[in-house]
Write an enzyme that holds these catalytic residues in place. Structure first.
Site, PDB file in Angstrom:
ATOM      1  N   ASP A 302       4.647  -6.472   8.909  1.00 30.55           N
ATOM      2  CA  ASP A 302       5.168  -5.489   7.955  1.00 30.55           C
ATOM      3  C   ASP A 302       5.819  -4.330   8.705  1.00 30.55           C
ATOM      4  OD1 ASP A 302       5.757  -4.538   5.434  1.00 30.55           O
ATOM      5  OD2 ASP A 302       3.824  -3.583   5.117  1.00 30.55           O
ATOM      6  N   CYS A 337       3.079   3.239   4.812  1.00 31.90           N
ATOM      7  CA  CYS A 337       4.229   2.517   4.261  1.00 31.90           C
ATOM      8  C   CYS A 337       4.734   1.414   5.181  1.00 31.90           C
ATOM      9  CB  CYS A 337       5.370   3.491   3.945  1.00 31.90           C
ATOM     10  SG  CYS A 337       5.967   4.424   5.350  1.00 31.90           S
TER      11      CYS A 337
END
Length: 420
Positions: A302, A337
């Site tokens: 990610d 995030c």
């Protein structure tokens, strides 16, 4: 690979290899970018290798596959609208130093015009010295829950339109039409993350699976029943388990409960991504996931545009992110995030905190992601006939070199040292 090199037979010796769930002390043979069976060479062709490569005791594993990566090295795939392919190429090249031989560029929730422009410019691409293979695009959003949006801009989050009675009768679903209206082209898309609790999501999942696009569940407030219905409709993956979903509850475990659900098809493996960067997922949570459903665990990074860069403020899609102390947050908040960890580090960290075997750690970054996409006959394995995409590792799983189609594309020292 050049035409004159196509029939060159290479023998990798003084090594161990990961194959069929075991670490074997045997040589690896490669020709024409593929792994070949040495018995046929010895007994049928009766030829000797053109090149013999001394691996100095290294472990050879399939190359790492990253199904969820948002960018790196100053490039954000979602924000880099005007030079999408150039950005992909830069990241693909730099990922070689982390042992990644294949990846899925991931786009986060964005305006429709962003998807239309980027998806028409990003193509699947075979890897080589120029960079890792682009397997296809992972679209993460915009059909997600605003409640679990994470770093996704809420203004661009969408719902599937409900099907009219006429459309139901003729089997054309407005839900899927609303998806294609937002995305445009889907030819180079291989994975889509959506929230299964959205109205009309099940029919959309069915239609995507008919087009051989894998469906992942994530950024969701779905309960277990909604998750099970999505799996029955064809969904087969969970996006970054534990993150951006309802926490586990003993009366309704939510999407986490899919790891042990008895309501899904017999023999179907539910795969799930997990971020083992030491920040996104607590070591105890990693151990719970691994011990509960090890065969479905897929390591993902990610990773953000800040991967490979110094700490500071960077752009992620429509939002600014701030990287400090090894973590990335929405600027001015404490909301995580994305990750700045690289895959080889995630493999080592996963093994360390779970106590799993070397085989389990490596297959979570190789075989399992390949199975997720249905490409395990050619990627994520060192079986005969598979692509010769691989990494050499030392006893601590530190990366020594990266190979694509049997060619050295990155070495900690010098690729030429393998060709003596």
């Amino acid at each position: 690979m050049s035409r004159e090199n196509e029939q060159i037979l290479k023998q990798f010796y003084n090594c161990s290899i990961l194959r069929d769930g075991q670490i074997l002390n045997e040589d690896l043979w490669i020709r024409n970018g593929k792994i070949v069976d040495p018995e046929k060479i010895f007994y049928d062709e009766k030829i000797k290798p053109n090149i013999k490569i001394d691996c100095n005791g290294a472990l050879i594993s399939p190359g790492y596959i990253d199904l969820q990566i948002n960018g790196g090295f100053g490039i954000d795939f979602t924000h880099n609208i005007n030079n999408a392919q150039l950005g992909i190429n830069k990241v693909a090249k730099n990922l070689l130093q982390f042992g990644v031989t294949s990846f899925c560029p991931t786009l986060v929730t964005s305006p429709s015009e962003t998807y239309h422009k980027i998806l028409s410019n990003i193509m699947k691409k075979k890897g080589g010295i120029h960079g890792a293979t682009v397997l296809g695009i992972h679209l993460e959003g915009p059909f997600i829950s605003p409640t679990k949006k994470g770093a996704h801009p809420e203004i661009h989050i969408k719902q599937f339109e409900k099907a009219s009675l006429l459309n139901i009768l003729i089997q054309i679903f407005n839900g899927f039409e609303s998806l294609t209206d937002i995305y445009g082209r889907l030819e180079n898309v291989c994975l889509i993350t959506l929230a299964p609790e959205l109205p009309n999501a099940q029919s959309v999942i069915v239609e995507l699976c008919k087009r051989n696009i894998k469906v992942s569940l994530g950024h969701s407030i779905a309960n277990l029943g909604e998750g099970e219905e999505a799996i029955k409709s064809g969904a087969s993956f969970i996006t970054h388990l534990f993150n951006a979903m309802l926490p586990f509850h003993h009366r309704d475990p939510g999407l986490v409960g899919l790891l042990t659900s008895d309501q899904t098809s017999y023999g179907k493996i539910i795969h799930y991504g997990i971020i083992a960067d030491g920040i996104h997922t607590h070591p105890a949570a990693l151990r719970i996931a691994h011990r509960t459903h090890p065969e479905g665990l897929v390591l993902v990074t990610d990773a953000l545009s800040a991967l490979g860069l110094e700490e500071g403020v960077h752009q992620l899609g429509q939002l600014k992110i701030e990287m400090h102390s090894g973590s990335a947050y929405i600027a001015g908040t404490d909301t995580l995030c994305g990750s700045t960890a690289e895959m080889s580090k995630c493999v080592r960290n996963f093994k360390e905190v779970t106590g799993c075997s070397i085989v389990e750690a490596l297959e979570a970054a190789t075989l399992h992601p390949a199975r997720t996409l249905g490409i395990e006959k050619t990627k994520g394995v060192l079986n005969y006939g598979a692509d010769a995409d691989m990494v050499m590792l030392d006893k601590n799983l530190e990366l020594l070199s990266t190979w694509i189609s049997g060619e050295c594309v990155y070495s900690k020292y010098n690729c030429a040292s393998y060709c003596q």
